[in-house]
Write a protein that holds these residues in place. Structure first.
Motif, PDB file in Angstrom:
ATOM      1  N   TYR A  21       2.166   8.031  -9.608  1.00 56.42           N
ATOM      2  CA  TYR A  21       1.845   6.855 -10.417  1.00 56.42           C
ATOM      3  C   TYR A  21       2.541   7.014 -11.755  1.00 56.42           C
ATOM      4  CZ  TYR A  21      -0.999   3.442 -13.021  1.00 56.42           C
ATOM      5  OH  TYR A  21      -1.427   2.385 -13.795  1.00 56.42           O
ATOM      6  N   ASP A  36       0.842  -1.191   0.000  1.00 58.78           N
ATOM      7  CA  ASP A  36       0.000   0.000   0.000  1.00 58.78           C
ATOM      8  C   ASP A  36       0.884   1.251   0.000  1.00 58.78           C
ATOM      9  OD1 ASP A  36       0.898   0.379   2.638  1.00 58.78           O
ATOM     10  OD2 ASP A  36      -0.923  -0.470   3.517  1.00 58.78           O
ATOM     11  N   ASP A  37       0.251   2.414  -0.181  1.00 60.08           N
ATOM     12  CA  ASP A  37       1.010   3.662  -0.298  1.00 60.08           C
ATOM     13  C   ASP A  37       1.861   3.930   0.941  1.00 60.08           C
ATOM     14  OD1 ASP A  37      -0.252   3.954  -2.679  1.00 60.08           O
ATOM     15  OD2 ASP A  37      -1.577   5.582  -2.070  1.00 60.08           O
ATOM     16  N   LYS A  38       1.309   3.687   2.104  1.00 62.42           N
ATOM     17  CA  LYS A  38       2.039   3.938   3.340  1.00 62.42           C
ATOM     18  C   LYS A  38       3.320   3.100   3.397  1.00 62.42           C
ATOM     19  CE  LYS A  38       1.362   4.042   8.386  1.00 62.42           C
ATOM     20  NZ  LYS A  38       2.401   3.115   8.814  1.00 62.42           N
ATOM     21  N   ILE A  56      -1.089   2.618  -8.715  1.00 66.49           N
ATOM     22  CA  ILE A  56      -1.791   3.886  -8.479  1.00 66.49           C
ATOM     23  C   ILE A  56      -1.564   4.346  -7.048  1.00 66.49           C
ATOM     24  CG2 ILE A  56      -4.050   4.994  -8.398  1.00 66.49           C
ATOM     25  CD1 ILE A  56      -4.938   3.111 -10.627  1.00 66.49           C
ATOM     26  N   THR A  57      -1.258   5.624  -6.877  1.00 69.85           N
ATOM     27  CA  THR A  57      -0.920   6.149  -5.552  1.00 69.85           C
ATOM     28  C   THR A  57      -1.883   7.255  -5.120  1.00 69.85           C
ATOM     29  OG1 THR A  57       0.598   7.770  -6.531  1.00 69.85           O
ATOM     30  CG2 THR A  57       1.526   5.626  -5.902  1.00 69.85           C
ATOM     31  N   ASN A  58      -1.915   7.494  -3.832  1.00 75.15           N
ATOM     32  CA  ASN A  58      -2.751   8.542  -3.245  1.00 75.15           C
ATOM     33  C   ASN A  58      -1.915   9.811  -3.146  1.00 75.15           C
ATOM     34  OD1 ASN A  58      -4.287  10.266  -1.709  1.00 75.15           O
ATOM     35  ND2 ASN A  58      -4.690   8.821  -0.055  1.00 75.15           N
ATOM     36  N   THR A  59      -2.006  10.652  -4.153  1.00 77.51           N
ATOM     37  CA  THR A  59      -1.174  11.849  -4.175  1.00 77.51           C
ATOM     38  C   THR A  59      -1.735  12.963  -3.289  1.00 77.51           C
ATOM     39  OG1 THR A  59      -2.295  12.481  -6.233  1.00 77.51           O
ATOM     40  CG2 THR A  59      -0.130  11.440  -6.424  1.00 77.51           C
ATOM     41  N   THR A  60      -2.881  12.738  -2.699  1.00 72.14           N
ATOM     42  CA  THR A  60      -3.373  13.695  -1.707  1.00 72.14           C
ATOM     43  C   THR A  60      -2.574  13.540  -0.418  1.00 72.14           C
ATOM     44  OG1 THR A  60      -5.608  13.669  -2.628  1.00 72.14           O
ATOM     45  CG2 THR A  60      -5.362  14.432  -0.360  1.00 72.14           C
ATOM     46  N   GLU A  61      -2.360  12.291  -0.020  1.00 71.87           N
ATOM     47  CA  GLU A  61      -1.595  12.024   1.193  1.00 71.87           C
ATOM     48  C   GLU A  61      -0.099  12.037   0.939  1.00 71.87           C
ATOM     49  OE1 GLU A  61      -1.700   8.902   4.975  1.00 71.87           O
ATOM     50  OE2 GLU A  61      -3.018   8.605   3.242  1.00 71.87           O
ATOM     51  N   TYR A  62       0.300  11.554  -0.242  1.00 68.89           N
ATOM     52  CA  TYR A  62       1.724  11.507  -0.600  1.00 68.89           C
ATOM     53  C   TYR A  62       1.889  12.157  -1.971  1.00 68.89           C
ATOM     54  CZ  TYR A  62       1.550   7.911   3.040  1.00 68.89           C
ATOM     55  OH  TYR A  62       1.327   7.221   4.213  1.00 68.89           O
TER      56      TYR A  62
END
Length: 296
Positions: free
Chosen positions: A139, A78-80, A128-134
């Protein structure tokens, strides 16, 4: 990786795995992302954070260098879990944060602009990544496109893109051989085979194919950057004279694990930049081609 950085590689393709992926009962959050290629039983270079600390050291000691890291998320962390090693290595402050995606019309800054702002690290992930958090964990398919990464020994290279066109082009120039491991067959790089394709003629031929198709190779990815004419070829692609610009940041270090490089654009599947694991300054923005290195 330390030798690759000192010898001019400015992009790394790092494959992260769960070294105990057969233990399905383990939660992915409990696993340390580990640098392996194909399978950890074949090549295991330990936690990715250890090598990212070397990247941090290099950026600290060389304020005019820009490095790109491609993260091949083989076991779907996961992104974390992907972000934490970069945070632990102290790299986040160096990370470039785009203001939009390629589709939204984003234009990459020049290397000079990235250097002046001290945002000299680009991180591209295969999932796919969470660019809001990171916002710095990008991606890759939003910004870059690659040629085939599954060329077998004896097959020809071409410049067919494997996904929709983007502003950054990764020209994969490595071959693999199949090895039987128990009941499974895995791809593994081979030094002698790499030396045969890392020639000036072979690299330039594929680059010319890409040029004719309108896809200038921003990253040239190879296995075993020290076999053949990789650095010379990248200088040729950039239409500049090759100049040896090695550094001595890790002057007492040796190439981890000998010359066991892998492809990818990265761990040391060499990938992109400053001469595919090599020596001139590569432009993330697309003016220069760079060598990328892999895990070894």
């Amino acid at each position: 990786i330390t030798q690759q950085l000192d010898e001019g590689v400015r992009a790394l393709m790092l494959d992260i795995h769960d070294p105990n992926s057969t233990k399905f009962s383990r939660k992915r959050s409990e696993v340390v992302p580990t640098l392996c290629h194909s399978a950890c039983m074949l090549l295991n270079k330990g936690p990715i954070v250890d090598q990212l600390k070397n990247v941090k050291t290099y950026l600290d000691e060389n304020p005019f260098e820009v490095i790109t890291v491609f993260v091949e998320n083989a076991n779907k962390f996961d992104d974390k879990s992907m972000a934490e090693p970069f945070e632990q290595a102290g790299l986040v402050d160096y990370a470039h944060v785009p203001t939009a995606t390629y589709v939204q019309g984003y234009e990459w800054p020049t290397l000079g602009e990235m250097i002046s702002k001290n945002k000299r690290l680009v991180v591209l992930a295969s999932t796919i990544t969470n660019t809001t958090e990171y916002p710095w964990l990008l991606y890759d398919r939003n910004y870059a496109v690659q040629t085939s990464y599954s060329v077998k020994v004896g097959e020809n290279f071409d410049c067919k893109l494997i996904s929709d066109d983007r502003s950054l082009h990764v020209m994969n120039h490595f071959v693999s051989m199949d090895y039987d491991v128990g009941l499974f067959s895995v791809e593994k790089p081979d030094y002698n085979s790499s030396a045969k394709v890392n020639t000036l003629d072979s690299l330039i031929d594929q680059a010319n194919q890409c040029g004719k198709a309108g896809h200038f190779p921003n990253f040239v990815t190879v296995d075993f950057f020290d076999a053949g004419d990789v650095l010379l070829a990248v200088a040729n692609i950039n239409k500049v004279n090759f100049v040896n610009t090695t550094t001595s940041t890790f002057k007492e270090a040796t190439l981890d694990g000998g010359s066991e490089g892998s492809s990818s654009s990265g761990s040391t599947h060499s990938a992109g930049v400053s001469i595919a694991r090599g020596s001139s300054h590569a432009l993330v923005a697309g003016i220069l081609s760079v060598v990328a290195g892999t895990l070894a």
